[in-house]
Enzyme design. Structure first.
Site, PDB file in Angstrom:
ATOM      1  N   HIS A 155     -69.674  75.952 -17.113  1.00  0.00           N
ATOM      2  CA  HIS A 155     -69.357  75.799 -15.687  1.00  0.00           C
ATOM      3  C   HIS A 155     -69.211  74.266 -15.221  1.00  0.00           C
ATOM      4  O   HIS A 155     -70.178  73.599 -15.705  1.00  0.00           O
ATOM      5  CB  HIS A 155     -70.106  76.579 -14.913  1.00  0.00           C
ATOM      6  N   ARG A 224     -89.606  67.385 -29.829  1.00  0.00           N
ATOM      7  CA  ARG A 224     -90.080  66.137 -30.219  1.00  0.00           C
ATOM      8  C   ARG A 224     -90.660  66.407 -31.782  1.00  0.00           C
ATOM      9  O   ARG A 224     -91.085  67.530 -32.068  1.00  0.00           O
ATOM     10  CB  ARG A 224     -91.325  65.311 -29.405  1.00  0.00           C
TER      11      ARG A 224
END
Length: 241
Positions: A155, A224
């Site tokens: 979108h 991470r």
């Protein structure tokens, strides 16, 4: 008011007796015949396995192969047929395992959105992928349950365009690449433009927004590096990549 309602309300001696009799029948247990019920238990398991196998081999897998542009030998489906939407081109290697709860969607702003899954890869239950121009999953990749890959925004950012039902621009799409031997654990989310390196592990629930080095382990939101390959610096191992 029906007499059944009077029984439910236990209005009168006869209604009360009928109500108590009905409740007593609900608590009735038929005495177990060991040999009979041992046979029936095994018959039930065998019927479910044989029936499920026949459905997969004679119905689910042939229909799914027909929807794929390329599908190698040894396809194994569980729990039905994955949903393919948006004119997506699906190319599957050999000995791939998939689940019918998966949803594979191609962006309509591209002429030929393409999903490639390599040999011997396993895509878990409720796997979902939104493909822009290209999503590539290598060979021997393990993808856990409820993993999502988003290579396209679907979108637009502008609320007026969303209200008008317009799709996102094609520029919002970037490819996702999961290289050979990677393991994407349950509930992980991988966003557009990410490459997950060879043999890397993405921990459960991780949200991956940057490339994952080969042979490393990443986790968290945003993900991470938790454990890097031999020779990586202390800075990289601490997640500052």
């Amino acid at each position: 008011m029906s007499y059944l309602d009077r029984v439910r309300r236990r209005e009168g001696p006869l209604a009360d007796a009928l109500y108590r009799g009905y409740k007593g029948m609900q608590r009735l247990n038929v005495p177990e015949v060991p040999l009979l019920y041992a046979f029936l238990a095994k018959e039930r398991v065998a019927r479910r396995h044989v029936g499920g196998w026949l459905k997969r081999k004679l119905y689910d897998e042939p229909l799914f192969r027909r929807q794929c542009q390329v599908c190698g030998r040894g396809l194994c489906l569980f729990d039905g047929i994955p949903a393919i939407w948006g004119g997506l081109s699906v190319e599957i290697g050999e000995n791939v395992v998939m689940h019918g709860t998966s949803t594979l969607v191609g962006a309509k702003v591209f002429d030929n959105p393409r999903l490639v899954i390599g040999d011997r890869s396993h895509c878990g239950s409720y796997f979902s992928v939104a493909v822009g121009a290209d999503v590539t999953i290598g060979s021997d990749v393990l993808i856990g349950n409820r993993v999502s890959l988003f290579a396209y925004d679907s979108h637009p950012r502008d609320p007026m365009q969303r209200a008008a039902g317009l799709p996102a621009e094609s520029s919002s799409s970037r490819p996702i690449v999961i290289e050979d031997g990677a393991w994407i654990c349950m509930g992980a989310i991988i966003l557009k433009g990410v490459t997950v390196g060879e043999n890397a592990i993405v921990a459960a629930g991780a949200v991956v927004v940057d490339n994952v080095p080969a042979n490393s382990v990443v986790g968290g939101n945003p993900a991470r590096v938790l454990s890097g390959p031999p020779g990586r610096s202390r800075q990289a191992r601490s997640g500052q990549v």
